[in-house]
Design an enzyme around this catalytic site. Structure first.
Site: not given
Ligand code: DGY
Length: 326
Positions: A243, A272, A290
């Site tokens: 993360r 993000e 991601h």
């Protein structure tokens, strides 16, 4: 509890086959825009549906649940990480949360390995040169990277994904494994991986590659900060498929600019899909969107696992993957 057909909300599109199977469980409402739902829409879903199936793009902070008397009994998260959901607030509102552990282990470990290779071998730079028609041909000194085989890999967070990466790196690339994790590997696994547990600072001082596999929580926020970069070796690479907020990205940009570390491979970011200023301009960082679990097989398995949790709720059986026990 579910005398009528249960209402289930998918906040994003899921693999088609799984959507079809979910539709057999009840009245299925799918956010066909396939864009992150706004807080009002998420709150409405919690009020109107029995089950809401969020993803990492659905931010569900404490405020989302406050003064809410939801119809929802379950958040069946499509994904293993659940730091986007305030679990305590959900529990206080009577909503259980499940995730999808186990099914995305190999895909994510593969992507960590990909990033490690890409960063070490400067493949992003190479690809950009070729695509931009800037490649002048082979030369003995062109784009020299660093070999990965036999190097020391520091894994922070030796859970499922960390262990899978250690296995691939040890047995595929002959890497030496050091790790830092709240719980140690059992003796057998430690022997098979020749893995050595170390305090974080020793790991940072020794590793040629540092790969993050710990969960995002208050204790791991900015675990890798400017002090950590000071400890890392100048030829080291940082890999993050966990993360974004585990890394202080401002400090990362500075560390890369100042040559405190040689490179980074990132799949996740603090905000993000926005990137921290400065990251985009740096040649020595590999930037992926991601996609750690983004394989057909894995996304299918994630959907299936989330669905099985929904089925368990509807059949009033114990949930398969509750993230906390109520
Ligand atoms: C996960 O499962 O946590 C992935 O990061 C996607 O959400």
């Amino acid at each position: 509890m579910f005398e009528q057909r249960a209402k289930i909300v998918l906040t994003r599109r899921w693999p088609q086959q799984i959507e079809r199977r979910m539709a057999q469980l009840g009245e299925l409402v799918v956010n066909t825009t396939d864009t992150p739902m706004r807080p009002e829409a998420l709150r409405a879903a919690l009020l109107e549906a029995d089950v809401v199936c969020p993803t990492v793009t659905d931010f569900m902070p404490r405020e989302l649940f406050s003064d809410l008397q939801p119809r929802a009994k379950l958040l069946a998260n499509f994904g293993v990480g659940f730091n986007h959901i305030d679990i305590k607030a959900a529990a206080a509102a009577g909503i259980q949360v499940t995730n999808t552990p186990g099914v995305l282990t190999d895909a994510t470990a593969e992507l960590a390995l990909t990033l490690m290779m890409m960063s070490a071998r400067r493949t992003g730079m190479g690809e950009r040169q070729v695509r931009r028609d800037q490649w002048l041909g082979w030369s003995p000194t062109h784009l020299l990277g660093t070999q990965v085989s036999g190097k020391k890999l520091g894994i922070i967070g030796m859970g499922r994904i960390g262990t899978a990466l250690a296995h691939k790196a040890r047995h595929g690339l002959g890497m030496q494994i050091i790790y830092n994790s709240p719980s140690s590997l059992d003796e057998d696994a430690a022997r098979r991986l020749s893995a050595q547990a170390l305090p974080l600072s020793s790991l940072l001082e020794q590793a040629d590659f540092v790969s993050l596999h710990c969960p995002a929580k208050a204790e791991t926020r900015h675990l890798i900060d400017h002090k950590a970069f000071e400890k890392m070796r100048p030829h080291a690479h940082l890999i993050n498929t966990a993360r974004g907020d585990i890394v202080d990205e401002v400090a990362l940009v500075q560390a890369l600019k100042q040559g405190q570390i040689a490179g980074a491979g990132l799949d996740v970011y603090a905000a993000e899909p926005q990137l921290t200023a400065g990251l985009m301009e740096l040649e020595q960082v590999v930037l992926l969107p991601h996609m750690g679990s983004a394989t057909v097989e894995t996304r299918h398995a994630m959907g299936l696992r989330a669905m099985e949790n929904v089925q368990a709720l509807l059949a009033q059986r114990p949930l398969l993957d509750p993230v906390v026990k109520l």
